[in-house]
Enzyme design. Structure first.
Site, short mmCIF file in Angstrom:
data_model
loop_
_atom_site.label_atom_id
_atom_site.label_comp_id
_atom_site.label_asym_id
_atom_site.label_seq_id
_atom_site.Cartn_x
_atom_site.Cartn_y
_atom_site.Cartn_z
N ILE A 145 5.77 -16.11 -2.11
CA ILE A 145 6.70 -15.27 -1.36
C ILE A 145 8.14 -15.57 -1.75
O ILE A 145 8.95 -14.66 -1.96
CB ILE A 145 6.51 -15.46 0.16
CG1 ILE A 145 5.08 -15.08 0.57
CG2 ILE A 145 7.53 -14.63 0.95
CD1 ILE A 145 4.72 -13.63 0.28
N SER A 151 2.64 -11.53 9.20
CA SER A 151 1.84 -11.73 8.00
C SER A 151 1.62 -10.43 7.23
O SER A 151 1.89 -9.34 7.72
CB SER A 151 0.48 -12.33 8.37
OG SER A 151 -0.33 -11.34 8.99
N CYS A 152 1.08 -10.56 6.03
CA CYS A 152 0.80 -9.38 5.19
C CYS A 152 -0.14 -8.41 5.90
O CYS A 152 0.08 -7.19 5.90
CB CYS A 152 0.22 -9.82 3.85
SG CYS A 152 -1.21 -10.90 3.96
N ASN A 153 -1.20 -8.94 6.52
CA ASN A 153 -2.15 -8.06 7.21
C ASN A 153 -1.53 -7.41 8.43
O ASN A 153 -1.73 -6.22 8.68
CB ASN A 153 -3.39 -8.86 7.61
CG ASN A 153 -4.35 -9.07 6.47
OD1 ASN A 153 -4.74 -8.12 5.78
ND2 ASN A 153 -4.75 -10.31 6.22
N HIS A 172 -5.88 -11.60 14.27
CA HIS A 172 -5.01 -10.56 13.73
C HIS A 172 -4.55 -9.56 14.81
O HIS A 172 -3.41 -9.09 14.78
CB HIS A 172 -5.72 -9.82 12.60
CG HIS A 172 -6.19 -10.74 11.51
ND1 HIS A 172 -7.44 -11.34 11.52
CD2 HIS A 172 -5.58 -11.18 10.39
CE1 HIS A 172 -7.57 -12.10 10.45
NE2 HIS A 172 -6.46 -12.02 9.74
N GLY A 173 -5.45 -9.24 15.74
CA GLY A 173 -5.08 -8.33 16.82
C GLY A 173 -3.94 -8.86 17.67
O GLY A 173 -2.94 -8.16 17.88
N HIS A 191 -6.20 -7.37 0.07
CA HIS A 191 -6.99 -7.22 1.30
C HIS A 191 -7.34 -5.74 1.47
O HIS A 191 -6.68 -4.86 0.89
CB HIS A 191 -6.19 -7.63 2.53
CG HIS A 191 -5.70 -9.04 2.53
ND1 HIS A 191 -6.53 -10.13 2.41
CD2 HIS A 191 -4.44 -9.55 2.67
CE1 HIS A 191 -5.82 -11.24 2.48
NE2 HIS A 191 -4.56 -10.91 2.63
#
Length: 321
Positions: free
Chosen positions: A13, A140-142, A195-196, A221
């Site tokens: 990053i 985060s990326c996700n 993640h949620g 992903h």
């Protein structure tokens, strides 16, 4: 007067944030920090980024291999207006005390806990709320990817609930120390995954449940998204919504982009540095509305989708927006 940006950590990053800052006409990289004299340290110097180390104990290792050090992190912070912490996950909380001592604003990455910052950041959703903040965490990326696409849906149609399955890559392409090699790994094995709740740091009222697995790939992903809508929607209208949305692109299997491999080839053919794809790629064919349910699949380039978010966070926090 350009904003002086320090970058603590020059890995996956950090090096991308440094390059992105260099492209801005109102920012400058005041320096980057490394802990070891790796090839990335040599690339930093080749890119004319002043190179610093975390503390004086690290200097001899660099001098032994002929790498010139400008100073320590403390020296760098004195000559900077803001620091982007790109150190490995979980180091941010420790570094925060250093930043606080020097009275400098700091941006943390999604590997840190939400509590490390005053706010979690997603440019399309809460940019204005982060103006002038001292500590901000770029999610985060996700989470960034989900906030981009779900955010468009929420603002247009309102979401009753969302269910997402994340098919996560193993390591980044440059990492040879992690797997899996020949397995599909529930990560975590519990449902829901973390993640949620991370999406809820941006959309606190969104009802979302996520689950995740890791597969033997390094490229990207992928998310399989299922959304129950509050208001009526049509498939073509959702496609148009995504087409107009910033930092989202529509890709088509019928044009040969049938997998994440072709998406990465698309990025290479587009002349993107390091084959980066800052946008989220949504397959046109996957977008479908059945009754009040919306389905789509999106691919996430985990190395680069958060980079423009970091630049926007710098702008919000320093007021150059």
């Amino acid at each position: 007067m350009k904003i002086r940006v320090a970058i603590n950590g020059y890995g996956t990053i950090g090096k991308r944030v440094a390059d992105a800052v260099t492209l801005q006409n109102d920012m400058v990289v005041s320096g980057v920090v490394k802990t070891r004299p790796t090839i990335e340290a040599k690339f930093a110097i080749a890119n004319n980024y002043p190179l610093y180390v975390t503390d004086e104990s690290k200097i001899p290792a660099f001098e032994t291999v002929g790498i010139q050090i400008k100073g320590t992190l403390t020296d760098l912070l004195k000559d900077s207006d803001i620091v982007v912490d790109c150190s490995p996950g979980k180091f941010g909380e420790t570094n925060k005390s250093i930043y606080a001592k020097h009275g400098i604003k700091a941006i943390f990455q999604g590997g840190e806990k939400e509590e490390v910052a005053e706010m979690s950041f997603n440019a399309q959703t809460n940019f204005r709320n982060c103006i002038g903040k001292t500590y901000v965490r770029v999610v985060s990326c996700n989470t960034t990817a989900l906030c981009r696409s779900l955010g468009e849906i929420e603002r247009k149609y309102q979401i009753k609930k969302a269910r997402v399955v994340l098919i996560r890559r193993g390591p980044d392409p440059g990492n040879s120390k992690k797997g899996p090699v020949n397995a599909i790994v529930p990560n975590p094995a519990t449902v829901p995954s973390h993640h949620g709740p991370d999406v809820n740091s941006i959309f606190p009222n969104l009802k979302i449940v996520t689950s995740a697995v890791i597969v033997p790939t390094t490229l990207m992903h992928m998310h399989s998204v299922m959304v129950e809508l509050q208001n009526e929607a049509a498939t073509n209208d959702v496609k148009k919504l995504f087409e107009k949305a910033p930092r989202i692109i529509i890709v088509k299997a019928k044009e040969g982009i049938e997998s994440t491999a072709e998406i990465m080839e698309y990025a290479r053919d587009s002349g993107r540095k390091r084959s980066d794809l800052n946008e989220i790629a949504i397959w046109d064919e996957s977008i479908n509305v059945l009754g009040n349910e919306l389905f789509y699949m999106q691919a996430v380039h985990q190395e680069s989708d958060v980079i423009p978010e970091n630049i926007d966070a710098i702008r919000a926090m320093t007021g150059i927006c």
